[in-house]
Write a protein that holds these residues in place. Structure first.
Motif, PDB file in Angstrom:
ATOM      1  N   ARG A   1      49.503  39.160  21.571  1.00 46.00           N
ATOM      2  CA  ARG A   1      48.450  40.174  21.630  1.00 46.00           C
ATOM      3  C   ARG A   1      47.295  39.896  20.677  1.00 46.00           C
ATOM      4  NH1 ARG A   1      53.012  43.796  21.751  1.00 46.00           N
ATOM      5  NH2 ARG A   1      52.703  44.195  19.530  1.00 46.00           N
ATOM      6  N   MET A   2      47.379  38.834  19.907  1.00 42.76           N
ATOM      7  CA  MET A   2      46.312  38.554  18.947  1.00 42.76           C
ATOM      8  C   MET A   2      45.020  38.159  19.653  1.00 42.76           C
ATOM      9  SD  MET A   2      47.600  36.979  15.397  1.00 42.76           S
ATOM     10  CE  MET A   2      48.754  37.888  14.361  1.00 42.76           C
TER      11      MET A   2
ATOM     12  N   ASP B   1      36.506  47.693  22.208  1.00 43.33           N
ATOM     13  CA  ASP B   1      37.345  46.927  23.133  1.00 43.33           C
ATOM     14  C   ASP B   1      38.245  45.951  22.372  1.00 43.33           C
ATOM     15  OD1 ASP B   1      36.236  48.180  25.344  1.00 43.33           O
ATOM     16  OD2 ASP B   1      34.634  46.698  25.547  1.00 43.33           O
ATOM     17  N   ALA B   2      37.732  45.408  21.275  1.00 45.56           N
ATOM     18  CA  ALA B   2      38.506  44.464  20.474  1.00 45.56           C
ATOM     19  C   ALA B   2      39.605  45.205  19.711  1.00 45.56           C
ATOM     20  CB  ALA B   2      37.591  43.730  19.489  1.00 45.56           C
ATOM     21  N   LYS B   3      40.804  44.663  19.726  1.00 47.91           N
ATOM     22  CA  LYS B   3      41.936  45.258  19.031  1.00 47.91           C
ATOM     23  C   LYS B   3      42.581  44.194  18.135  1.00 47.91           C
ATOM     24  CE  LYS B   3      41.384  49.061  21.362  1.00 47.91           C
ATOM     25  NZ  LYS B   3      40.756  50.235  20.708  1.00 47.91           N
ATOM     26  N   SER B   4      42.780  44.537  16.892  1.00 49.80           N
ATOM     27  CA  SER B   4      43.381  43.601  15.945  1.00 49.80           C
ATOM     28  C   SER B   4      44.845  43.954  15.731  1.00 49.80           C
ATOM     29  CB  SER B   4      42.630  43.643  14.599  1.00 49.80           C
ATOM     30  OG  SER B   4      43.384  43.001  13.592  1.00 49.80           O
TER      31      SER B   4
ATOM     32  N   GLU C   1      49.281  46.501  13.297  1.00 44.24           N
ATOM     33  CA  GLU C   1      50.689  46.339  12.941  1.00 44.24           C
ATOM     34  C   GLU C   1      50.954  46.591  11.463  1.00 44.24           C
ATOM     35  OE1 GLU C   1      53.473  45.567  14.631  1.00 44.24           O
ATOM     36  OE2 GLU C   1      52.549  45.448  16.613  1.00 44.24           O
ATOM     37  N   TRP C   2      49.994  46.239  10.593  1.00 35.16           N
ATOM     38  CA  TRP C   2      50.284  46.261   9.168  1.00 35.16           C
ATOM     39  C   TRP C   2      49.315  47.095   8.328  1.00 35.16           C
ATOM     40  CZ3 TRP C   2      50.755  41.274  11.551  1.00 35.16           C
ATOM     41  CH2 TRP C   2      52.091  40.856  11.705  1.00 35.16           C
TER      42      TRP C   2
END
Length: 249
Positions: free
Chosen positions: A28-29, A67-70, A75-76
């Motif tokens: 997913r990165m 739209d961009a997801k990190s 996660e952290w």
């Protein structure tokens, strides 16, 4: 890329491979993850900014709408005080600031949010958002003054990242330490190749930091598909024409 930084990134990748047997995190990165990682790993911030509670809401709100997801952030890093796991990712990277217990965890959370904010600023500049708009949106100053040296340093780091993603030691770790079968090894290989490609694409995008940056990246992709390469001279001429038009207006 400096050896401690390279070792930190490699260690994070090994840790992810060890805890995520399905390799969903790597899968997913996105490109913005690489920017977040460069800011976490950088020896010094490219854009000075002090932490405030307001930053948490700004960064959280931006990812809710963008739209961009990190995955690194989601996660952290994301979370209010006491609920972030930024100390885990910074610990894997070997970049955790000094401090123990709650104070150390909070320092990591603040470091993570500031790094993510800088990554977003660079992302927006790479997609042509004007300096004035970026400075107003994020309440930062002197972006134009620091941008060139900041960008050059991150380009150097991204070039190093692309090489690290191609190291074969990760496959040895998968086989010997994780007991991975051939199917998983091939899956991880494809994911790391994708990340290396993303690093190179991101370098091309950041290298322009202009409204035409995304257009040039699409031109390059189209040229590769059609076995044609858009000339650098054409891109430079387009950029000069745009700058002259803006100046005239």
């Amino acid at each position: 890329m400096d050896l401690p930084i390279a070792a930190g990134l490699a260690n994070l990748l090994r840790d992810i491979l060890s805890i995520d047997e399905d390799d969903a995190i790597l899968g997913r990165m996105e490109m913005i993850d690489l920017l977040v990682l460069t800011e976490l790993l950088a020896g010094r911030p490219g854009l000075p900014k002090r932490f405030s509670k307001e930053i948490v809401g700004q960064v959280d709100g931006w990812f809710e709408q963008a739209d961009a997801k990190s995955q690194v952030f989601l996660e952290w890093i994301r979370g209010q005080e006491g609920f972030s796991k930024a100390d885990e990712v910074l610990g894997s990277l070997g970049m955790a600031p000094a401090g123990n217990g709650k104070s150390g965890a909070e320092k990591c959370r603040q470091t993570g949010y500031l790094a993510t904010l800088r990554a977003i600023v660079m992302w927006q500049r790479a997609h042509g958002i004007p300096v004035a708009d970026v400075q107003r949106r994020w309440k930062v100053k002197d972006v134009a003054e620091v941008e060139e040296s900041w960008r050059d340093d991150r380009l150097f780091m991204l070039a190093g990242m692309s090489r690290i993603f191609e190291l074969r030691c990760f496959y040895y770790h998968l086989k010997e330490e994780c007991g991975a079968d051939d199917e998983r090894i091939h899956r991880v290989k494809r994911q790391l190749q994708r990340m290396a490609s993303m690093a190179r694409q991101l370098m091309a995008l950041i290298g322009w930091c202009s409204p035409l940056g995304p257009l040039f990246l699409r031109l390059r992709r189209s040229a590769i598909v059609q076995q044609r390469i858009a000339g650098e001279a054409t891109m430079q001429e387009s950029l000069r024409t745009m700058e002259c038009t803006c100046a005239a207006n």
